[in-house]
Design a protein around this motif. Structure first.
Motif, PDB file in Angstrom:
ATOM      1  N   SER A  25     -15.160  -2.449 -41.262  1.00  0.00           N
ATOM      2  CA  SER A  25     -16.551  -2.159 -40.893  1.00  0.00           C
ATOM      3  C   SER A  25     -16.594  -0.986 -39.922  1.00  0.00           C
ATOM      4  O   SER A  25     -15.602  -0.668 -39.255  1.00  0.00           O
ATOM      5  N   TYR A  26     -17.757  -0.350 -39.872  1.00  0.00           N
ATOM      6  CA  TYR A  26     -18.000   0.763 -38.957  1.00  0.00           C
ATOM      7  C   TYR A  26     -19.004   0.336 -37.898  1.00  0.00           C
ATOM      8  O   TYR A  26     -19.848  -0.544 -38.131  1.00  0.00           O
ATOM      9  N   GLN A  27     -18.934   0.997 -36.758  1.00  0.00           N
ATOM     10  CA  GLN A  27     -19.914   0.735 -35.705  1.00  0.00           C
ATOM     11  C   GLN A  27     -21.223   1.462 -35.988  1.00  0.00           C
ATOM     12  O   GLN A  27     -22.280   1.057 -35.526  1.00  0.00           O
ATOM     13  N   SER A 150     -14.006  -2.459 -37.075  1.00  0.00           N
ATOM     14  CA  SER A 150     -13.029  -3.486 -37.409  1.00  0.00           C
ATOM     15  C   SER A 150     -12.102  -2.977 -38.506  1.00  0.00           C
ATOM     16  O   SER A 150     -12.545  -2.331 -39.458  1.00  0.00           O
ATOM     17  N   GLY A 151     -10.806  -3.259 -38.352  1.00  0.00           N
ATOM     18  CA  GLY A 151      -9.851  -2.820 -39.355  1.00  0.00           C
ATOM     19  C   GLY A 151      -8.445  -3.272 -39.011  1.00  0.00           C
ATOM     20  O   GLY A 151      -8.233  -4.067 -38.084  1.00  0.00           O
ATOM     21  N   ILE A 152      -7.491  -2.753 -39.760  1.00  0.00           N
ATOM     22  CA  ILE A 152      -6.078  -3.052 -39.517  1.00  0.00           C
ATOM     23  C   ILE A 152      -5.268  -1.774 -39.680  1.00  0.00           C
ATOM     24  O   ILE A 152      -5.470  -1.014 -40.631  1.00  0.00           O
ATOM     25  N   PRO A 163      -4.441  -5.216 -35.347  1.00  0.00           N
ATOM     26  CA  PRO A 163      -5.880  -5.296 -35.608  1.00  0.00           C
ATOM     27  C   PRO A 163      -6.681  -4.265 -34.812  1.00  0.00           C
ATOM     28  O   PRO A 163      -6.289  -3.867 -33.709  1.00  0.00           O
ATOM     29  N   ILE A 164      -7.770  -3.834 -35.400  1.00  0.00           N
ATOM     30  CA  ILE A 164      -8.778  -3.048 -34.682  1.00  0.00           C
ATOM     31  C   ILE A 164      -9.954  -3.992 -34.487  1.00  0.00           C
ATOM     32  O   ILE A 164     -10.593  -4.414 -35.454  1.00  0.00           O
ATOM     33  N   ILE A 165     -10.220  -4.352 -33.248  1.00  0.00           N
ATOM     34  CA  ILE A 165     -11.264  -5.326 -32.930  1.00  0.00           C
ATOM     35  C   ILE A 165     -12.243  -4.693 -31.952  1.00  0.00           C
ATOM     36  O   ILE A 165     -11.838  -4.188 -30.902  1.00  0.00           O
TER      37      ILE A 165
END
Length: 208
Positions: A25-27, A150-152, A163-165
Motif C-alpha cells: 500500500s501507499y500513503q 506498507s511492504g516487504i 517489513p515496511i510498517i
C-alpha cells in the motif's frame, strides 16, 4: 519509505544488493499517480516553474545536471548513467497494491522511459536535454513523492525479509526484531503475496 531509498538499500546482514521490494500500500492517494500519468501523457510538466531539475554549464560550457535522484551536479553522460541505474532498479519492485495507476507508472518508467533514456544516451548531441525533460520530471516525481506505507524488502541471497510498517523499513539485526509483531504483519499479507514466497526458507522466521 519513498522509492528513491530503494536505490541505496542493501541487506544489513549479508550486504547483498539490490533487494526485492513488494509494495502492499501507499500513503498517498491513487489520484497522485493519476496526475503523474496525465501530466506525462499530455506533456504538461512545466520546466520553467519546476524546481526538480537543475541544469547549468561549467566554465568549459559543458552541461551539468542534478535533480532529486542524482543530488550532486554531474556532467550529462555521468548523470544519465546514474539515472539509468536508478530506473533499472525498478525491475526489482513488485507492486501488489490495489492501485492500477501506480502499476501503470512503474511500467512506463521501467519500460518506455528506460528505452527512451538509452536511445537518448546514444545520441551524438547530448546537449538536447530538453527532449527528455518530461521523462526526467516524471521519474523524479515517482521516486521522490510516492511514499510506500506498507511492504516487504526481501534479500534473495540470505532469504531475509524486512517489513515496511507505517512507511518505515524495519531492518534490525535478527536478535532485535519483534518476532510476534512481524509474524502478525506477515500473516496479514498472506493473501497478497504469492504462496511460493512462503515456501522459501524465510529468515529469521516464517509462518510455517
Amino acid at each position: 519509505m519513498r522509492l528513491w531509498l530503494f536505490d541505496i538499500l542493501a541487506c544489513p546482514i549479508c550486504k547483498h544488493y539490490p533487494l526485492k521490494l513488494y509494495i502492499f500500500s501507499y500513503q498517498v492517494e491513487e489520484d497522485k499517480f493519476k496526475k503523474y500519468l496525465k501530466d506525462y501523457n499530455e506533456n504538461t510538466f512545466n520546466y520553467e516553474n519546476q524546481d526538480i531539475l537543475k541544469i547549468s554549464q561549467d566554465t568549459e560550457d559543458k552541461i551539468l545536471i542534478k535533480d532529486e535522484i542524482v543530488i550532486e551536479k554531474k556532467p550529462i553522460i555521468k548523470y544519465l548513467e546514474d539515472i539509468l541505474t536508478s530506473v533499472g532498479e525498478l525491475k526489482n519492485i513488485e507492486d501488489l497494491s490495489p492501485y492500477e495507476k501506480s502499476k501503470k507508472c512503474l511500467s512506463i518508467a521501467r519500460e518506455k522511459i528506460f528505452e527512451q533514456l538509452i536511445e537518448f544516451s546514444k545520441k551524438s548531441d547530448l546537449n538536447q536535454i530538453e527532449s527528455i525533460i518530461p521523462e526526467l520530471i516524471f521519474l523524479n516525481k515517482l521516486k521522490i513523492d510516492a511514499e510506500i506505507e506498507s511492504g516487504i524488502l526481501f534479500c534473495n541471497e540470505c532469504n531475509r525479509w524486512f517489513p515496511i510498517i507505517d512507511t518505515i523499513p524495519r531492518m534490525l539485526p535478527d536478535e532485535y526484531r519483534d518476532k510476534a509483531k512481524e509474524l502478525d504483519f506477515l500473516k496479514s499479507k498472506k493473501d497478497i503475496l504469492n504462496k511460493e514466497f512462503f515456501n522459501l526458507d524465510l529468515k529469521p522466521f516464517n509462518l510455517q
